[in-house]
Design a protein around this motif. Structure first.
Motif, short mmCIF file in Angstrom:
data_model
loop_
_atom_site.label_atom_id
_atom_site.label_comp_id
_atom_site.label_asym_id
_atom_site.label_seq_id
_atom_site.Cartn_x
_atom_site.Cartn_y
_atom_site.Cartn_z
N GLY A 607 39.40 -27.35 8.88
CA GLY A 607 40.32 -28.47 9.05
C GLY A 607 39.88 -29.32 10.23
O GLY A 607 39.96 -28.88 11.38
N LEU A 608 39.37 -30.53 9.99
CA LEU A 608 38.79 -31.35 11.05
C LEU A 608 39.84 -32.10 11.85
O LEU A 608 39.86 -32.05 13.08
CB LEU A 608 37.78 -32.33 10.43
N ARG A 624 31.50 -25.75 14.43
CA ARG A 624 31.24 -26.26 13.08
C ARG A 624 32.58 -26.49 12.38
O ARG A 624 33.36 -25.55 12.18
CB ARG A 624 30.38 -25.30 12.28
N PHE A 625 32.84 -27.75 12.03
CA PHE A 625 34.09 -28.12 11.34
C PHE A 625 33.85 -28.20 9.84
O PHE A 625 32.82 -28.71 9.39
CB PHE A 625 34.58 -29.48 11.85
N TYR A 626 34.86 -27.72 9.08
CA TYR A 626 34.83 -27.81 7.62
C TYR A 626 36.02 -28.66 7.17
O TYR A 626 37.16 -28.42 7.57
CB TYR A 626 34.95 -26.43 6.98
N ASP A 627 35.76 -29.66 6.34
CA ASP A 627 36.85 -30.48 5.80
C ASP A 627 36.43 -31.05 4.45
O ASP A 627 35.27 -31.46 4.28
CB ASP A 627 37.23 -31.61 6.75
N ILE A 628 37.37 -31.08 3.53
CA ILE A 628 37.07 -31.56 2.18
C ILE A 628 37.20 -33.07 2.03
O ILE A 628 36.67 -33.66 1.10
CB ILE A 628 37.98 -30.84 1.15
N ASP A 629 37.89 -33.72 2.97
CA ASP A 629 38.22 -35.14 2.84
C ASP A 629 37.25 -36.01 3.63
O ASP A 629 37.25 -35.99 4.87
CB ASP A 629 39.65 -35.38 3.33
N GLN A 651 29.04 -29.76 14.63
CA GLN A 651 28.57 -29.96 13.26
C GLN A 651 29.76 -30.16 12.34
O GLN A 651 30.85 -29.65 12.61
CB GLN A 651 27.74 -28.76 12.79
N VAL A 652 29.56 -30.88 11.24
CA VAL A 652 30.62 -31.09 10.25
C VAL A 652 30.04 -30.79 8.87
O VAL A 652 28.96 -31.27 8.52
CB VAL A 652 31.17 -32.53 10.29
#
Length: 804
Positions: A607-608, A624-629, A651-652
């Motif tokens: 969730g960024l 390290r950020f993870y986001d789907i949008d 990182q994203v």
């Protein structure tokens, strides 16, 4: 011949019932299967509904073509060939091949997946209703087949109601798909046998002619005039409004709770219930009842949503009211009459009545539960049950009026397939409007006020049409539509000015210029002085605002809908804020988790948002950020500086976090993360697939290990939620994976503090972390909940046990 005809009638009813059950059972089954692949967004259901409506339209068009243009003797053969194609496409459950690599083009990917996996079967099921009714009408000439439509909706409703309470709680998703596929084989045998019977009855000398059970109305007799273009347009418009209301209200309910079949089923069930009531018999839909109910229901909803505004708008001194003039003693109370205190008087009376009923029930039966009703108008904005009930009631009223007007104008049975084709076309257009068009043309969820305005107008049209037999005939009807919109503008107008509702001249003067106000304030959201940017896509609406508390404390904030997702102060941009302050669970973990010699912390953040967690980064750390949008990535880069200013390497990764973590595990091995932060909630909605046992197993594989290979990293789960108690879910996961867990609670401290009230659960076997004096000073609490532990898995998950 009579026995054969009776058997055919029962066979037709059984075929329609089974087909309708399968038609609506497949929707939650396949949608729940693919929901985790697209981030758990409410738009997954909206897009799936659009697909089902489009295929329903195709099925109705096919049934209309088959009945009108194919000889009766060949109709069964054509249908049987298509049935074989559908059987070959089984089973319906998609495999891992269909999982997306990232979050790009989600709507297109969902539509293509559904077309390949359930398209053929759903197409045949969609055609069954109008096709079997047409065959029934041919076999039983003179009888109305429309009650079979009500029967099909009963089957649909049974499918929806049994899914969350029976199938979802007892069967895994893949098992549900397997059972559904077997059910389709049963349906194939039923429709195949019926097609064979119709082929045998296709010659003129074998067609039954039975007297009708009741005389057909004049507009449904075989010699009645064909429907006009106005009637066809009305059918499309009514169906489109009901469909749009269903999707818009479902999205509104889902986006602040969770996207699960339970939240889909309730509004869809009410939608179908209105079909059942209206099509069972015309006596159930009475315009003089349902029209006023729709108008008053929408009026009440608007008042509850804007109680303070309405109180100022409709304020009158008590002494000037009709009641005071009739009973002078009333004027001595001195208080003004407002919407809120009138409504609260009703709620107090209701509460008193419920309390007396509860007292009687306790005395007679001594049950373990109590009846309770405690609600005031001022509580509405924070009361989940009140909001859900009010919107669902309004949805039912809109659907009753739309579907009731459809029934009032239904044609002769020989135009039956065309009639249902127009209804399905309207449903598909409503789905296209909400699922595809609105995200492109509106930045806010403007479709919701639009469908409410449309429902209000249709309520007035129903009142006006009471006793009439034609739709929109003459200019008077068109003027009625215009007048309805003027009334809507009056009632929904958002204004700060007080208004004395006892002065009819002022009311009349105000009503004359409200169309512009309606457009400005309802269809197009009014511009906000502090609004910096607003973006909307498949995953929701994001807005960036600059806020000031009046004492010189200025900040920039990110909202998803109405929920705050992070902010940054202009005078101290490097400070972690909101749910990520040092005192919160996430900040406590980042600042005090034991560091390994010679390496920085490796932190995964699911969730960024604004990227606030990066503010905790030190030199040598990796975040390290993870986001789907992709819109979130764009906004966090353009309007916030947390990631750019961080001392850590940031990182994203775009895409659903769980899918990406699973792929990284397969291709690159474990991530060796010291901390995994789980905060991927949209609004207050919960992405259930990120809190299942399978998801936590993936997280544990990515956490740093000790010399024995046991995970000693930390998992931080954000569990703040207005409507759901997530503690039982996380507690069950902690026990399953033997992870000591404690809760960190932070209270709201005010605008300038940067702290937002939050609840985090930290799970780790790292005893050095728990022994840290700074951690102990935060007084981590054990996981206590009045509810029993609830273990979610990919195959089994339900919101019912954790609703607040």
């Amino acid at each position: 011949m009579t026995g054969r005809s009776a058997a055919l009638a029962w066979w037709s009813a059984a075929t329609i019932l089974v087909s309708a059950f399968l038609l609506f059972q497949v929707q939650p089954v396949i949608s729940k299967k693919i929901l985790p692949w697209f981030g758990g967004s409410p738009a997954v259901w909206t897009t799936a509904m659009l697909f089902f409506q489009m295929v329903l339209l195709a099925g109705y068009a096919y049934a209309h073509w088959l009945i009108r243009y194919v000889p009766a003797a060949k109709q069964g053969l054509v249908h049987a060939l298509l049935l074989i194609v559908a059987l070959v496409s089984l089973p319906i459950t998609p495999g891992p091949y269909w999982r997306p690599d990232d979050g790009a083009y989600p709507a297109l990917r969902i539509l293509l997946l559904l077309l390949a996996k359930v398209g053929p079967t759903y197409f045949l099921l969609s055609a069954t209703g109008p096709l079997v009714q047409a065959w029934y009408s041919r076999a039983y000439q003179g009888q109305s087949p429309y009650r079979l439509y009500a029967l099909s909706n009963i089957g649909s409703l049974a499918a929806l109601l049994t899914y969350p309470f029976v199938f979802e709680r007892t069967l895994g998703v893949d098992t549900q798909g397997a059972f559904w596929s077997l059910g389709f084989v049963v349906f194939a045998m039923l429709i195949g046998g019926l097609a064979l019977s119709m082929w045998r009855l296709s010659t003129p000398d074998t067609v039954t002619s039975a007297p009708p059970a009741m005389p057909l109305p004049a507009n449904q007799a075989d010699n009645a005039a064909p429907p006009t273009n106005w009637q066809r347009a009305a059918w499309i418009g009514l169906a489109a409004l009901a469909s749009s209301a269903l999707l818009a209200i479902t999205t509104h309910v889902c986006q602040d709770i969770a996207v699960t079949p339970f939240m889909w089923v309730v509004p869809l069930s009410l939608y179908l219930l209105s079909f059942i009531i209206c099509f069972d018999s015309e006596r159930w839909y009475v315009r003089k009842l349902w029209g006023p109910l729709a108008v008053l229901g929408l009026l009440l909803l608007s008042g509850l949503k804007n109680a303070a505004v309405v109180d100022g708008f409709l304020k009158a001194p008590l002494a000037e009211t009709w009641l005071a003039k009739q009973f002078p003693v009333v004027a001595k109370f001195g208080s003004p009459v407002t919407f809120s205190n009138l409504l609260d008087a009703v709620f107090v009376a209701t509460s008193w009545t419920v309390a007396r009923i509860d007292k009687l029930v306790q005395a007679l039966f001594q049950p373990e539960w109590h009846l309770e009703f405690k609600f005031r108008t001022v509580d509405y904005s924070d009361h989940l049950i009140a909001q859900a009930i009010s919107y669902l009631v309004v949805l039912f009223l809109i659907c009753m009026v739309c579907h009731g007007e459809l029934v009032k104008s239904k044609p002769a049975p020989r135009h039956l397939t065309m009639y249902f084709l127009m209804i399905s076309l309207g449903g598909a257009l409503g789905g296209l409007f909400v699922a595809l068009l609105c995200p492109l043309i509106f930045k806010a969820y403007s479709e919701l006020p639009l469908v409410l305005i449309g429902g209000f107008a249709i309520g007035w049209v129903a009142i006006y049409n009471d006793g009439r037999h034609a739709w929109l005939r003459g200019s008077t009807d068109l003027l009625q539509w215009g007048g309805a919109f003027v009334v809507v503008g009056t009632l929904l107008l958002v204004t700060k000015a007080n208004f004395d509702w006892t002065d009819p001249q002022r009311l009349l003067a105000l009503m004359t210029g409200l169309r512009d106000e309606l457009v400005k304030r309802q269809i197009v959201p009014p511009p906000e002085e502090n609004l910096v940017a607003m973006e909307r896509n498949f995953y929701g609406t994001l807005s960036v605002k600059d806020e000031d508390d009046g004492d010189g404390n200025r900040r920039r904030s990110l909202y998803h809908g109405r929920i705050l997702h992070g902010n940054q102060y202009f005078d101290r941009p490097h400070e972690a804020t909101t749910y990520y302050v040092d005192a919160a669970g996430s900040g406590l973990a980042a600042e005090h988790f034991p560091r390994s010699a010679g390496r920085g912390l490796r932190v995964a953040v699911i969730g960024l948002g604004t990227g606030t967690m990066a503010a905790h980064g030190k030199k040598g750390d990796v975040y390290r950020f993870y986001d789907i949008d992709p819109k979130v990535l764009h906004i966090s880069e353009k309007y916030f500086t947390f990631r750019k200013d961080s001392a850590a390497e940031v990182q994203v990764v775009l895409g659903d976090a769980r899918i990406q973590l699973e792929r990284e595990l397969a291709k690159e091995g474990p991530g060796d993360y010291d901390i995994i932060v789980l905060d991927a909630f949209s609004g207050d909605a919960i992405p259930v697939h990120l809190l299942t046992a399978e998801a936590v197993a993936t997280y544990c594989q990515h956490l740093r290990k000790d010399a024995r290979g046991q995970p000693i990293g930390l998992l931080a789960v954000h569990v703040s939620n207005l409507y759901l108690d997530l503690v039982p879910v996380v507690a069950a996961l902690a026990k399953k994976f033997d992870l000591p867990a404690r809760m960190i609670h932070v209270d709201e401290l005010g605008f300038d503090s940067g702290e937002t009230g939050s609840d985090w659960i930290l799970l780790t076997r790292n005893q050095a972390f728990w022994n840290d004096p700074a951690v102990q000073a935060r007084l981590p609490e054990p996981l206590n909940s009045a509810k029993p532990d609830v273990l979610w898995t990919d195959q089994h998950s339900s919101l019912l046990p954790i609703l607040n």
